[in-house]
Design an enzyme around this catalytic site. Structure first.
Site, PDB file in Angstrom:
ATOM      1  CD  GLU A  92     -17.218   4.697   1.495  1.00 23.14           C
ATOM      2  OE1 GLU A  92     -18.141   5.518   1.515  1.00 23.14           O
ATOM      3  OE2 GLU A  92     -17.043   3.839   2.383  1.00 23.14           O
ATOM      4  CE  LYS A  94      -8.935  -2.390   0.213  1.00 22.90           C
ATOM      5  NZ  LYS A  94      -8.720  -2.616   1.626  1.00 22.90           N
ATOM      6  CG  ASP A  96      -3.450  -0.309   4.172  1.00 20.56           C
ATOM      7  OD1 ASP A  96      -4.110  -1.307   4.490  1.00 20.56           O
ATOM      8  OD2 ASP A  96      -2.260  -0.355   3.797  1.00 20.56           O
ATOM      9  CE1 TYR A 202     -16.081   0.165   6.511  1.00 19.93           C
ATOM     10  CE2 TYR A 202     -14.211   1.668   6.658  1.00 19.93           C
ATOM     11  CZ  TYR A 202     -14.732   0.382   6.745  1.00 19.93           C
ATOM     12  OH  TYR A 202     -13.918  -0.675   7.058  1.00 19.93           O
ATOM     13  CE  LYS A 291      -5.293  -4.455  -1.975  1.00 25.80           C
ATOM     14  NZ  LYS A 291      -4.818  -4.411  -0.597  1.00 25.80           N
ATOM     15  CB  CYS A 385      34.355   6.516  11.468  1.00 22.64           C
ATOM     16  SG  CYS A 385      32.965   7.578  11.884  1.00 22.64           S
ATOM     17  CB  CYS A 388      35.584  10.142  14.467  1.00 20.93           C
ATOM     18  SG  CYS A 388      35.592   8.342  14.412  1.00 20.93           S
ATOM     19  CB  CYS A 403      32.454   4.229  13.817  1.00 22.95           C
ATOM     20  SG  CYS A 403      33.480   5.334  14.788  1.00 22.95           S
ATOM     21  CB  CYS A 408      32.652   8.462  16.745  1.00 21.96           C
ATOM     22  SG  CYS A 408      31.916   9.047  15.225  1.00 21.96           S
TER      23      CYS A 408
HETATM   24  S1  IVH Z   1     -16.926  -1.388   3.498  1.00 20.36           S
HETATM   25  C1  IVH Z   1     -18.566  -5.977   4.474  1.00 20.36           C
HETATM   26  N1  IVH Z   1     -15.533   0.753   3.098  1.00 20.36           N
HETATM   27  O1  IVH Z   1     -11.034  -2.834   3.613  1.00 20.36           O
HETATM   28  C2  IVH Z   1     -17.375  -5.133   4.553  1.00 20.36           C
HETATM   29  N2  IVH Z   1     -14.392  -1.163   3.872  1.00 20.36           N
HETATM   30  O2  IVH Z   1      -9.956  -5.044   2.068  1.00 20.36           O
HETATM   31  C3  IVH Z   1     -17.716  -3.742   4.225  1.00 20.36           C
HETATM   32  N3  IVH Z   1     -12.018  -0.812   4.242  1.00 20.36           N
HETATM   33  O3  IVH Z   1     -12.795  -5.315   5.285  1.00 20.36           O
HETATM   34  C4  IVH Z   1     -16.536  -2.908   4.254  1.00 20.36           C
HETATM   35  N4  IVH Z   1     -11.964   1.299   3.676  1.00 20.36           N
HETATM   36  O4  IVH Z   1     -11.799  -3.310   6.659  1.00 20.36           O
HETATM   37  C5  IVH Z   1     -15.501  -0.523   3.477  1.00 20.36           C
HETATM   38  N5  IVH Z   1     -14.451   2.743   2.730  1.00 20.36           N
HETATM   39  C6  IVH Z   1     -14.423   1.488   3.112  1.00 20.36           C
HETATM   40  C7  IVH Z   1     -13.225   0.869   3.540  1.00 20.36           C
HETATM   41  C8  IVH Z   1     -13.262  -0.472   3.895  1.00 20.36           C
HETATM   42  C9  IVH Z   1     -11.250   0.289   4.124  1.00 20.36           C
HETATM   43  C10 IVH Z   1     -11.462  -2.091   4.705  1.00 20.36           C
HETATM   44  C11 IVH Z   1     -12.427  -2.956   5.455  1.00 20.36           C
HETATM   45  C12 IVH Z   1     -12.543  -4.152   4.584  1.00 20.36           C
HETATM   46  C13 IVH Z   1     -11.232  -4.177   3.891  1.00 20.36           C
HETATM   47  C14 IVH Z   1     -11.226  -5.041   2.646  1.00 20.36           C
END
Ligand code: IVH
Length: 755
Positions: A92, A94, A96, A202, A291, A385, A388, A403, A408
């Site tokens: 799935e 990740k 941010d 999740y 990543k 500028c 102007c 400026c 202006c």
């Molecule tokens: S599972 C035991 N699933 O990424 C921790 N984490 O860089 C289980 N994160 O600490 C986390 N998307 O805060 C999980 N689909 C996802 C996620 C996810 C983002 C975050 C989470 C984790 C951090 C690690």
């Protein structure tokens, strides 16, 4: 293109309408108000700090991997530990964002917390309640259910927020992650409610009273069934080969998600294996993060143009050969300032690598010198500028080139935009395009002219740009953050309904408290928070313009600076000849006397504090740069004109003035605790009223208790507050009385006391 979008079932407008109806219904029938009513999303009270929240089950993080080989290793290790030939995985996005947990007892949301250090986080329940996609009640037989996931700021919301921050002259959030973290950690839930936050769940922590879902797939379905927001796209994979395909597919669509994502998370599907797999100190062995490298693109700088901001700062912008990066077409990138151009040796015609800073704002990260042909041209900031034509200057202690022409047109456009921005007069619909049209067509030459604009002129305002004033946006209406329209206004003229909205907001502006006005007038360096603090020190606008507090503070800082320069104990002075040293010593002695006299007077009236261990050092309530900027402003033609215009319109916004020596003390609300319920007239919203009361020395709290001095009752008051006040015999006050006690003009239509 596969497009993943969070599609709300109703618009924000429809939601607000329905919420209003519900509030009024619950007011009439309090017995119908339940703890999971949407009305409970708002109204958490501000806190001074978050309470710690202990996680019963530790909230761990994930181990990151950057290479496919490391994922193979992970699979090998996991299969070895559970003695299996092949494992099923779940892949799935990740996200941010910021890890958090949601706690439901008997289906009711009772708490939410950040991860913190994994063992103890911050309790952020009131703020999380403001996230509309999080259900306040879930349909479950579980006595306790803890869902875990991520709070994030959608990319679209982040763009809007940072554009507004830049417009206001605030430092914008660097990326959506910082924005999400900053927003969820605001101490006032009403502020968090204004931030475009969302969340995804999740995972799970404590599950009590229902069977544990056997697989991650089943857990995801359980979360979905509870109405919790879950990942828009996941992959179920038999073995590592399928995992690799899934991360390939996910990488291709990485920019199509409404949230910023920086990789994939690979999880063992069978949850019954988790115990056996165990965990390291930081992360479980049943999951890995993979990543992606940040995306970059190569392009050519075709030209460097220069934009002029509100305070006259010239910002160089790279006009790029359009290139696709991270899901959008990029044709411009900020170069920040001349020093940055020198440091990176950026020239017109250069091949460069660009990256989206925090994946959203494009930036030039490096030049490719190997691709130079010799025809590249070095860029110099203009000495005049670009808008102007007046000369530019670079102050000794600044990187910025400015400026110098206060009149202006580019600066004026930016000033009007600032005046209309959210923390200032909050004139919705008056963004750069409208401001530029007003200036371009000579309809205004000062933000205060907005108060005299006839509605018909606004309605027929021609929005077709005739030239660029070089604000953050170009004249095609696309912003530096590419791909997003700047304003909702489209077409050739502004139109009646937009004009009406703007006129109403302008008129509401007259009622706003002093802090909003101090910010709105746009004194360089005075941000929204600074402005509120200043408002707290002054009775009203007039008091602020003639402020003793600021004059004294400025004098004190000037004296301290001069004393420093003449201090006979410094090396600089010791190096002088004897006659000069004697002169310095004399001067220093006189200055010291003056500092002591002024400093102790200010300390006595509470506007300055002496610095421990130094008889000649004080810090005043108002900081040196602020004092100097305010002094300069009101001694400028523009500042004097602004004040005259305020007087002409009879405007004298109200502030606090508790600590001001010049302001009379004994404001009605001084030391009183009040609760506000219902709505007021003439655009005076509850927040503004609360701000005025706080400025006047009062304390505004959220619920009625025996400590409440007054319940202020507007239209459509909340039943729980009025009932409680009736029960406790709390005194009530209507809008008219409140206005009187705040020295505000009466409302044009009177509110009635609905008790
Ligand atoms: S599972 C035991 N699933 O990424 C921790 N984490 O860089 C289980 N994160 O600490 C986390 N998307 O805060 C999980 N689909 C996802 C996620 C996810 C983002 C975050 C989470 C984790 C951090 C690690």
């Amino acid at each position: 293109m596969y497009y993943i979008k969070a599609e709300p079932e109703i618009s924000d407008f429809e939601f607000d309408k329905l919420l209003e109806e519900l509030i009024s219904l619950e007011t009439k029938h309090p017995e119908l108000a339940t703890p999971d009513s949407p009305t409970q999303r708002v109204g958490g009270r501000p806190v001074s700090e978050f309470k710690p929240f202990e996680h019963v089950i530790r909230m761990q993080s994930l181990e990151n991997t950057y290479a496919r080989g490391e994922l193979e290793e992970f699979d090998k290790m996991a299969r070895g530990l559970v003695e299996a030939d092949s494992l099923d995985y779940f892949v799935e996005p990740k996200i941010d964002g910021l890890a958090f947990s949601l706690h439901y007892t008997d289906g009711l949301l009772v708490a939410a917390a950040t991860r913190g250090n994994g063992e103890v986080g911050d309790e952020i329940t009131a703020n999380v309640r403001t996230i509309r996609t999080i259900p306040l009640r879930i349909p479950t037989d579980a006595h306790y259910f803890e869902a875990r996931g991520e709070i994030y700021m959608p990319k679209a919301g982040f763009l809007k927020l940072t554009e507004a921050q830049i417009e206001r002259g605030d430092e914008p959030f660097k990326n959506p992650r910082n924005a999400a973290a900053g927003s969820i950690k605001l101490l006032d839930p009403a502020m968090t409610a204004k931030r475009p936050l969302d969340a995804l769940l999740y995972g799970a922590g404590i599950i009590d009273g229902i069977p544990d879902p056997p697989t991650h797939a089943a857990l995801t379905e359980m979360l979905r069934g509870f109405g919790l927001p879950v990942q828009p796209r996941t992959w179920f994979c038999h073995g590592m080969a399928e995992v690799m395909d899934a991360i390939d597919e996910l990488e291709k669509m990485r920019h199509d998600f409404p949230f910023e994502m920086d990789g994939a998370v690979i999880k063992v599907n069978n949850r019954s294996l988790y115990k056996k797999l165990g965990s390291t100190a930081k992360a479980p062995r049943w999951a890995r993060a993979y990543k992606y490298a940040p995306e970059q693109a190569e392009t050519v700088i075709e030209a460097i143009t220069v934009q002029v901001g509100r305070t006259g700062v010239l910002t160089p912008v790279a006009e790029l050969r359009t290139v696709r990066l991270a899901g959008s077409d990029i044709s411009r990138a900020t170069l920040h300032n001349e020093d940055e151009i020198r440091r990176k040796d950026i020239r017109i015609g250069d091949h460069v690598m660009i990256e989206k800073a925090g994946e959203v704002i494009p930036a030039v990260i490096a030049v490719l010198p190997g691709k130079r042909t010799g025809s590249e041209i070095e860029f110099a900031m203009p000495s005049a500028c670009p808008v102007c034509g007046e000369p530019t200057v670079r102050n000794a202690d600044e990187v910025a080139i400015r400026c110098t022409n206060f009149l202006c047109p580019a600066q004026l456009v930016a000033r009007v935009q600032h005046f209309a921005s959210r923390d200032a007069l909050d004139i919705e619909g008056l963004g750069e395009r409208v401001a530029a049209a007003l200036v371009d067509q000579n309809l205004i030459s000062n933000p205060m002219d907005l108060f005299g604009i006839p509605e018909i002129l606004l309605a027929t305002l021609n929005l077709e740009p005739s030239g660029s004033y070089g604000g953050i946006n170009d004249n095609t209406g696309t912003s530096l953050f590419q791909g997003e329209p700047v304003e909702s206004v489209s077409g050739r003229v502004l139109g009646e309904s937009n004009a009406k909205t703007i006129m109403e907001a302008i008129s509401r502006g007259k009622n706003l408290p002093l802090g909003r006005w101090i910010y709105a007038i746009g004194i360089p360096g005075i941000g929204a928070k600074n402005a509120r603090d200043l408002a707290g020190l002054h009775k009203d606008f007039e008091d602020f313009t003639k402020s003793d507090i600021i004059a004294d503070a400025k004098r004190l800082y000037d004296l301290m600076e001069e004393a420093d320069a003449n201090n006979p104990n410094t090396q600089r002075v010791r190096a002088l000849d004897i006659a000069a040293r004697v002169e310095c010593a004399d001067r220093y002695a006189r200055l010291s006397e003056e500092i002591k006299a002024l400093g102790s007077r200010m300390a006595a009236n509470g506007t300055a504090k002496s610095v421990k261990g130094s008889a000649l050092k004080y810090t005043a309530d108002v900081k040196p740069e602020a004092c100097r900027a305010i002094h300069k402003f009101f001694n400028s033609d523009y500042g004097r004109d602004f004040l005259a215009r305020m007087r002409e319109l009879g405007l004298n916004p109200v502030g606090g003035g508790r600590k001001s020596a010049s302001a009379p003390t004994g404001s009605f609300f001084d030391g009183k605790t009040v609760v506000i319920t219902g709505t007021f007239h003439d655009g005076l919203d509850r927040n503004a009223a609360a701000e005025l009361i706080t400025n006047a020395g009062g304390k505004v709290v959220d619920s009625v208790s025996k400590n409440t001095d007054y319940l202020i009752v507007g239209d459509n008051p909340g039943a729980s507050k009025t009932n409680k006040a009736a029960q406790l015999g709390t005194k009530t006050m209507d809008e008219a009385e409140m206005r009187q006690n705040l020295a505000l003009p009466p409302a044009s239509t009177q509110s009635s006391l609905l008790l």
